[in-house]
Write a protein that holds these residues in place. Structure first.
Motif, PDB file in Angstrom:
ATOM      1  N   TRP A   1      32.862  16.062  10.320  1.00  0.00           N
ATOM      2  CA  TRP A   1      32.061  16.651  11.393  1.00  0.00           C
ATOM      3  C   TRP A   1      31.095  17.691  10.868  1.00  0.00           C
TER       4      TRP A   1
ATOM      5  N   VAL B   1      35.005  20.678  17.843  1.00  0.00           N
ATOM      6  CA  VAL B   1      35.785  20.094  16.746  1.00  0.00           C
ATOM      7  C   VAL B   1      36.093  21.111  15.659  1.00  0.00           C
TER       8      VAL B   1
ATOM      9  N   PHE C   1      29.490  20.102  18.682  1.00  0.00           N
ATOM     10  CA  PHE C   1      30.506  19.617  17.744  1.00  0.00           C
ATOM     11  C   PHE C   1      31.212  20.781  17.056  1.00  0.00           C
TER      12      PHE C   1
END
Length: 184
Positions: A143, A109, A105
């Protein structure tokens, strides 16, 4: 160092301990961003927010951080390999899976969002800093919370594995045989 079943010295306990420390450092970084840094920055105006986040993203790219960030993944993977035949291997495998997701992640992201923020240019010259912030802040924060939860879960799994590793392993079979009349 510990001795394995063949009596040879191994470094499995040391690697597990180092993985636990590295994971704790990284979980702490994500945690402090979730609990303090981002809520503090949320109080700032758009240009200040952009400037401070860009500064943080520049400064965090240093050997000490990368050693922990990459080390947590590598050391956990090495520990999972070393302990693949141990009774508590599932705790290390769970830690590896959780942190691998947090790592993924971050790469998929958070880092692209950081790069997009850097590409927006000088905060003083951005025509619409509110729009730049809107495209960044909520997604990055959400996130990061996921990364904090996953890395904390990974840390908890490694702590559990470390505690189990330090205890001598006793099989249920040997435990039951020790109390039977056949063993006396």
């Amino acid at each position: 160092m510990t001795e394995n079943s063949t009596g040879r010295r191994t470094t499995a306990g040391g690697v597990l301990g180092a993985a636990t420390v590295a994971m704790g450092l990284i979980a702490g970084v994500f945690y402090i961003f979730a609990c303090d840094v981002m809520p503090s920055l949320a109080r700032s105006d758009d240009r200040v927010f952009i400037e401070v986040m860009r500064n943080i993203n520049d400064v965090i790219q240093n050997p000490v951080f990368f050693l922990s960030f990459m080390g947590a993944l590598v050391l956990t993977a090495v520990s999972a390999w070393q302990l693949r035949k141990s009774p508590h291997r599932w705790w290390v495998f769970a830690a590896l899976a959780a942190y691998a997701l947090a790592f993924l992640f971050t790469v998929a992201v958070n880092i692209p969002l950081n790069n997009r923020l850097a590409d927006a240019g000088n905060p003083a010259a951005i025509a619409d800093p509110a729009a730049v912030r809107r495209r960044f802040e909520d997604t990055w924060v959400a996130w990061n919370v996921v990364r904090a939860l996953l890395s904390t879960l990974a840390l908890a799994c490694l702590v559990r594995a470390l505690l189990l590793y330090r205890r001598p392993y006793r099989s249920a079979y040997l435990e039951s045989a020790a109390g039977s009349s056949a063993s006396r």
